[in-house]
Design a protein around this motif. Structure first.
Motif, mmCIF file in Angstrom:
data_model
loop_
_atom_site.group_PDB
_atom_site.id
_atom_site.type_symbol
_atom_site.label_atom_id
_atom_site.label_comp_id
_atom_site.label_asym_id
_atom_site.label_seq_id
_atom_site.Cartn_x
_atom_site.Cartn_y
_atom_site.Cartn_z
ATOM 1 N N ARG A 3 11.790 15.537 36.168
ATOM 2 C CA ARG A 3 12.003 14.085 36.141
ATOM 3 C C ARG A 3 10.819 13.392 36.814
ATOM 4 N NH1 ARG A 3 17.841 15.297 37.258
ATOM 5 N NH2 ARG A 3 18.945 14.725 35.366
ATOM 6 N N LYS A 34 9.869 19.963 41.791
ATOM 7 C CA LYS A 34 10.973 19.493 40.946
ATOM 8 C C LYS A 34 10.670 18.187 40.237
ATOM 9 C CE LYS A 34 14.676 21.562 43.746
ATOM 10 N NZ LYS A 34 15.900 21.285 44.544
ATOM 11 N N TYR A 35 9.778 17.371 40.825
ATOM 12 C CA TYR A 35 9.588 16.012 40.304
ATOM 13 C C TYR A 35 8.111 15.660 40.165
ATOM 14 C CZ TYR A 35 14.396 15.752 42.026
ATOM 15 O OH TYR A 35 15.721 16.002 42.276
ATOM 16 N N THR A 317 16.337 15.193 47.424
ATOM 17 C CA THR A 317 16.886 15.720 46.172
ATOM 18 C C THR A 317 18.341 15.294 46.006
ATOM 19 O OG1 THR A 317 15.390 17.629 46.231
ATOM 20 C CG2 THR A 317 17.369 17.831 44.874
ATOM 21 N N GLU A 321 19.335 13.253 42.681
ATOM 22 C CA GLU A 321 20.187 13.932 41.700
ATOM 23 C C GLU A 321 21.587 13.339 41.619
ATOM 24 O OE1 GLU A 321 19.288 16.150 39.409
ATOM 25 O OE2 GLU A 321 17.240 15.857 40.179
ATOM 26 N N ARG A 325 24.531 12.625 38.168
ATOM 27 C CA ARG A 325 25.794 13.363 38.017
ATOM 28 C C ARG A 325 26.823 12.459 37.375
ATOM 29 N NH1 ARG A 325 25.022 14.984 43.865
ATOM 30 N NH2 ARG A 325 23.829 16.898 43.783
#
Length: 326
Positions: A3, A34-35, A317, A321, A325
């Motif tokens: 992302r 992760k990003y 995170t 995140e 969800r």
């Protein structure tokens, strides 16, 4: 697929520079495995993404996208770290709501409410939360020295009401200081809050919640070397900060429970910091709520995360995140 996160900083208040330092802090805190990360600097005149090579790309306000090497980049999430307008008062949140982009902070209503120190205090008083006696003064109306002394008394604090800044705050001890203090505060805000002085221990307590967890950080005790926790104390090291605070286990628990309760009352989002002063008899008085708290390496929140034994990358995170969800 990674992302893309836009760390949105800058703004139009006196704390523009501080906000940019918070953005650098957040850039280092978010897990880059992760990003994909970009810092976006906003002012009234320009919105620009800062690219990895240091060049800048104009933001298309239709969808908050920008171009890098001929490719159109549209962030998946905005991490707002503007102190003051337009990122702390609900304006930017409204824009992100309109274009359908998830963001890190409280919503429009809560951001606007917490940005007005006076309105927030009056609202929370209805839930039994202790706050200092205060009054609101409009720039167009003004107030006499006598009215201040009769209504609030001296010493008192005169501060901008709608401002994310530490600028324009004065501790007033004499009648002669009232009008100059009002003038300084009105440079930052059209509304000014005059607040009774409370003598005690100053504290700061951070908190965040997601769909599946509630985290209240250890408390920081703030001992300013100046008259109060002013700009120099906050940003130039003229302060001693002790985390965790030197409080009894019982008082620690009470403060943390109140922080959690305030978070829920307002339905906050992301990381917030609640500031308090403990007066005689261990009375807990709320001073203000910061919905985009400072996030430099030495700011309160990173200190508290470390004291809790947590990894700030995990905290970041969690916040990002949680918005994806269902």
């Amino acid at each position: 697929m990674k992302r893309t996160i836009a760390i949105v900083a800058g703004g139009d208040s006196s704390e523009h520079g501080v906000s940019m330092k918070s953005a650098e802090g957040i850039y280092s805190f978010i897990d880059q495995q992760k990003y994909n990360l970009y810092i976006v600097e906003l002012t009234h005149k320009s919105w620009e993404a800062i690219l990895p090579d240091g060049t800048r790309a104009a933001i298309d306000k239709n969808d908050f996208s920008f171009e890098e090497n001929g490719k159109r980049i549209k962030p998946d999430f905005a991490y707002i770290t503007i102190h003051g307008t337009p990122g702390e008062n609900g304006i930017l949140q409204g824009y992100f709501e309109l274009i359908g982009m998830p963001y890190s902070t409280c919503d429009v209503l809560v951001s606007a409410l917490t940005f007005s120190k006076f309105l927030l205090n009056q609202y929370l008083k209805g839930f039994g939360i202790r706050v200092a006696e205060s009054l609101l003064v409009k720039k167009k109306n003004g107030i006499t020295d006598e009215q201040v002394m009769e209504t609030i008394g001296l010493p008192c604090f005169i501060k901008p009401n709608a401002s994310g800044s530490s600028f324009g705050v004065t501790k007033v001890k004499t009648k002669e200081q009232i009008q100059p203090a009002l003038e300084a505060a009105f440079k930052e805000s059209d509304d000014v809050m005059i607040e009774a002085f409370m003598d005690g221990i100053e504290l700061a307590n951070g908190c965040y919640k997601t769909h599946d967890k509630s985290v209240v950080f250890p408390i920081t005790e703030v001992i300013s070397k100046n008259e109060f926790f002013d700009f120099n104390a906050k940003y130039k090291g003229e302060v001693t900060e002790i985390t965790p605070a030197r409080l009894s286990p019982e008082l620690t628990q009470r403060v943390q429970q109140l922080t959690s309760a305030i978070y829920d009352i307002l339905d906050c989002k992301g990381i917030v910091r609640v500031d308090y002063i403990i007066t005689e008899g261990d009375k807990i008085n709320m001073l203000e709520i910061n919905t985009t708290p400072g996030m430099t390496a030495t700011s309160f929140i990173p200190q508290q995360v470390r004291a809790a034994g947590l990894d700030i990358k995990d905290v970041m995170t969690d916040i990002i995140e949680d918005h994806f969800r269902q």
